[in-house]
Design a protein around this motif. Structure first.
Motif, PDB file in Angstrom:
ATOM      1  N   THR A   3     -37.650   3.081 -13.413  1.00  0.00           N
ATOM      2  CA  THR A   3     -37.524   1.834 -14.173  1.00  0.00           C
ATOM      3  C   THR A   3     -36.740   2.059 -15.461  1.00  0.00           C
ATOM      4  OG1 THR A   3     -39.682   2.227 -15.164  1.00  0.00           O
ATOM      5  CG2 THR A   3     -39.620   0.786 -13.246  1.00  0.00           C
ATOM      6  N   ASN A   4     -36.770   3.278 -15.994  1.00  0.00           N
ATOM      7  CA  ASN A   4     -35.996   3.594 -17.196  1.00  0.00           C
ATOM      8  C   ASN A   4     -34.496   3.466 -16.946  1.00  0.00           C
ATOM      9  OD1 ASN A   4     -38.454   4.251 -18.271  1.00  0.00           O
ATOM     10  ND2 ASN A   4     -38.108   6.438 -18.319  1.00  0.00           N
ATOM     11  N   LEU A   5     -34.073   3.710 -15.720  1.00  0.00           N
ATOM     12  CA  LEU A   5     -32.641   3.663 -15.404  1.00  0.00           C
ATOM     13  C   LEU A   5     -32.046   2.269 -15.565  1.00  0.00           C
ATOM     14  CD1 LEU A   5     -32.145   5.987 -12.316  1.00  0.00           C
ATOM     15  CD2 LEU A   5     -30.977   6.129 -14.494  1.00  0.00           C
ATOM     16  N   LYS A   6     -32.836   1.238 -15.302  1.00  0.00           N
ATOM     17  CA  LYS A   6     -32.295  -0.129 -15.372  1.00  0.00           C
ATOM     18  C   LYS A   6     -31.821  -0.487 -16.772  1.00  0.00           C
ATOM     19  CE  LYS A   6     -34.759  -2.091 -11.488  1.00  0.00           C
ATOM     20  NZ  LYS A   6     -33.883  -2.637 -10.521  1.00  0.00           N
ATOM     21  N   ALA A  66     -31.972   1.390  -8.473  1.00  0.00           N
ATOM     22  CA  ALA A  66     -32.540   1.616  -9.806  1.00  0.00           C
ATOM     23  C   ALA A  66     -31.451   1.588 -10.877  1.00  0.00           C
ATOM     24  CB  ALA A  66     -33.287   2.943  -9.840  1.00  0.00           C
ATOM     25  N   CYS A  67     -30.237   1.970 -10.494  1.00  0.00           N
ATOM     26  CA  CYS A  67     -29.114   1.960 -11.439  1.00  0.00           C
ATOM     27  C   CYS A  67     -28.466   0.584 -11.539  1.00  0.00           C
ATOM     28  CB  CYS A  67     -28.066   2.986 -11.014  1.00  0.00           C
ATOM     29  SG  CYS A  67     -28.603   4.683 -11.195  1.00  0.00           S
ATOM     30  N   GLY A  68     -28.876  -0.333 -10.675  1.00  0.00           N
ATOM     31  CA  GLY A  68     -28.311  -1.674 -10.706  1.00  0.00           C
ATOM     32  C   GLY A  68     -26.966  -1.779 -10.019  1.00  0.00           C
ATOM     33  N   ILE A  69     -26.694  -0.877  -9.063  1.00  0.00           N
ATOM     34  CA  ILE A  69     -25.437  -0.946  -8.323  1.00  0.00           C
ATOM     35  C   ILE A  69     -25.744  -1.286  -6.864  1.00  0.00           C
ATOM     36  CG2 ILE A  69     -24.152   0.559  -9.871  1.00  0.00           C
ATOM     37  CD1 ILE A  69     -24.601   2.869  -7.938  1.00  0.00           C
ATOM     38  N   ALA A  70     -24.780  -1.856  -6.174  1.00  0.00           N
ATOM     39  CA  ALA A  70     -24.996  -2.356  -4.811  1.00  0.00           C
ATOM     40  C   ALA A  70     -24.886  -1.272  -3.743  1.00  0.00           C
ATOM     41  CB  ALA A  70     -24.001  -3.471  -4.522  1.00  0.00           C
ATOM     42  N   VAL A  71     -24.510  -0.079  -4.123  1.00  0.00           N
ATOM     43  CA  VAL A  71     -24.363   1.018  -3.166  1.00  0.00           C
ATOM     44  C   VAL A  71     -25.303   2.153  -3.550  1.00  0.00           C
ATOM     45  CG1 VAL A  71     -21.974   0.468  -2.583  1.00  0.00           C
ATOM     46  CG2 VAL A  71     -22.449   2.008  -4.482  1.00  0.00           C
ATOM     47  N   SER A  73     -26.477   6.005  -4.510  1.00  0.00           N
ATOM     48  CA  SER A  73     -25.955   7.001  -5.429  1.00  0.00           C
ATOM     49  C   SER A  73     -26.669   8.319  -5.192  1.00  0.00           C
ATOM     50  CB  SER A  73     -26.171   6.552  -6.875  1.00  0.00           C
ATOM     51  OG  SER A  73     -25.685   7.516  -7.784  1.00  0.00           O
ATOM     52  N   ALA A  74     -25.899   9.406  -5.095  1.00  0.00           N
ATOM     53  CA  ALA A  74     -26.479  10.723  -4.871  1.00  0.00           C
ATOM     54  C   ALA A  74     -27.089  11.265  -6.158  1.00  0.00           C
ATOM     55  CB  ALA A  74     -25.428  11.692  -4.342  1.00  0.00           C
ATOM     56  N   VAL A  75     -26.417  11.015  -7.279  1.00  0.00           N
ATOM     57  CA  VAL A  75     -26.891  11.501  -8.576  1.00  0.00           C
ATOM     58  C   VAL A  75     -26.646  10.455  -9.658  1.00  0.00           C
ATOM     59  CG1 VAL A  75     -26.570  13.947  -8.025  1.00  0.00           C
ATOM     60  CG2 VAL A  75     -24.722  12.698  -9.088  1.00  0.00           C
ATOM     61  N   ALA A  76     -27.507  10.483 -10.660  1.00  0.00           N
ATOM     62  CA  ALA A  76     -27.343   9.620 -11.824  1.00  0.00           C
ATOM     63  C   ALA A  76     -27.974  10.345 -13.016  1.00  0.00           C
ATOM     64  CB  ALA A  76     -28.019   8.267 -11.606  1.00  0.00           C
ATOM     65  N   ALA A  77     -27.577   9.951 -14.206  1.00  0.00           N
ATOM     66  CA  ALA A  77     -28.131  10.583 -15.394  1.00  0.00           C
ATOM     67  C   ALA A  77     -28.306   9.565 -16.500  1.00  0.00           C
ATOM     68  CB  ALA A  77     -27.232  11.710 -15.890  1.00  0.00           C
ATOM     69  N   ILE A  78     -29.379   9.725 -17.255  1.00  0.00           N
ATOM     70  CA  ILE A  78     -29.560   8.986 -18.494  1.00  0.00           C
ATOM     71  C   ILE A  78     -28.847   9.786 -19.580  1.00  0.00           C
ATOM     72  CG2 ILE A  78     -31.228   8.222 -20.231  1.00  0.00           C
ATOM     73  CD1 ILE A  78     -33.206   7.741 -17.974  1.00  0.00           C
TER      74      ILE A  78
END
Length: 80
Positions: A3-6, A66-71, A73-78
């Protein structure tokens, strides 16, 4: 945690996350469990070297959502 990612400032994708790790702006990295290990392992190794916390996410679709993208994602970062 997801939820923090949004609402947080974030980057997605292996190249952008790697760049954020190298320049010291990544605070926490999220890795999708079902992503190709050739994508996630180098990022996970860099996180370990930099001392950045990693969080496992069950699927790429869940991480993308969680990142708010339509596809997926393998990795994401705050980032800071």
């Amino acid at each position: 945690m997801l939820t923090n990612l949004k609402t947080a400032k974030k980057v997605t994708g292996a190249k952008q996350v790697t760049r954020a790790l190298k320049n010291g702006s990544a605070q926490r990295v999220f890795l999708a469990d079902n992503a190709d290990p050739r994508v996630t392992e180098p990022v996970a190794d860099l996180c370990q070297e930099q001392g950045v916390e990693t969080v496992s996410v069950p699927t790429m679709a869940a991480l993308g959502a969680a990142c708010g993208i339509a596809v997926g994602s393998a990795v994401a970062a705050i980032v800071e």
